[in-house]
Write a protein that holds these residues in place. Structure first.
Motif, short mmCIF file in Angstrom:
data_model
loop_
_atom_site.label_atom_id
_atom_site.label_comp_id
_atom_site.label_asym_id
_atom_site.label_seq_id
_atom_site.Cartn_x
_atom_site.Cartn_y
_atom_site.Cartn_z
N ARG A 76 7.70 10.31 9.66
CA ARG A 76 7.02 9.44 8.69
C ARG A 76 7.31 7.99 9.05
O ARG A 76 8.44 7.63 9.38
CB ARG A 76 7.51 9.71 7.27
N TYR A 119 7.06 4.04 7.68
CA TYR A 119 6.94 3.17 6.52
C TYR A 119 6.54 1.78 6.99
O TYR A 119 7.15 1.24 7.92
CB TYR A 119 8.26 3.09 5.75
N PRO A 120 5.55 1.15 6.36
CA PRO A 120 5.10 -0.17 6.81
C PRO A 120 6.12 -1.27 6.52
O PRO A 120 6.95 -1.15 5.62
CB PRO A 120 3.81 -0.40 6.01
N ASP A 167 5.63 -5.15 5.63
CA ASP A 167 4.58 -6.10 5.25
C ASP A 167 5.16 -7.50 5.15
O ASP A 167 5.96 -7.79 4.26
CB ASP A 167 3.98 -5.66 3.91
N VAL A 194 8.35 -1.65 3.08
CA VAL A 194 7.69 -1.00 1.95
C VAL A 194 8.14 0.46 1.96
O VAL A 194 7.54 1.31 2.61
CB VAL A 194 6.15 -1.11 2.06
N LEU A 206 8.11 3.10 0.01
CA LEU A 206 7.52 3.95 -1.03
C LEU A 206 6.96 5.19 -0.34
O LEU A 206 6.22 5.08 0.64
CB LEU A 206 6.41 3.22 -1.77
N ASP A 219 4.63 7.14 -1.11
CA ASP A 219 3.16 7.15 -1.08
C ASP A 219 2.57 6.20 -0.05
O ASP A 219 1.42 6.33 0.32
CB ASP A 219 2.59 6.80 -2.47
N GLU A 220 3.34 5.23 0.41
CA GLU A 220 2.86 4.26 1.40
C GLU A 220 3.15 4.71 2.84
O GLU A 220 2.62 4.13 3.78
CB GLU A 220 3.49 2.89 1.16
N ALA A 221 4.00 5.70 3.01
CA ALA A 221 4.34 6.18 4.35
C ALA A 221 3.19 7.00 4.91
O ALA A 221 2.37 7.53 4.19
CB ALA A 221 5.61 7.03 4.29
N ARG A 222 3.16 7.06 6.25
CA ARG A 222 2.14 7.88 6.89
C ARG A 222 2.79 8.80 7.90
O ARG A 222 3.85 8.49 8.45
CB ARG A 222 1.08 7.01 7.57
#
Length: 73
Positions: free
Chosen positions: A42, A44-45, A47, A52, A54, A56-59
């Protein structure tokens, strides 16, 4: 795009919100910084220099990205 740098002390304190393990600061192909959890694959951005962390913000990352990120450290 300006280079995003995280303080090494801050980086050592950050943990994945999902498994509470350490994260690595890596660069994507387009030069952006992300915090990477190789255990869950995963990303995480970061910014404007702010992590960030979170869920829900991870890809999720592809196999090729995983190989590139792990090679960076």
């Amino acid at each position: 795009m300006p280079e995003e740098i995280l303080d090494p002390t801050l980086l050592s304190l950050l943990a994945c919100p999902q498994d509470k393990g350490p994260l690595s600061l890596v660069r994507t192909e387009d030069g952006a910084s992300v915090l990477y959890n190789s255990r869950l694959r995963r990303a995480y951005p970061v910014d404007n220099g702010i992590p960030v962390l979170l869920i829900d913000e991870a890809r999720e990352v592809s196999d090729a990205e995983h190989e590139a990120f792990t090679a960076q450290g």
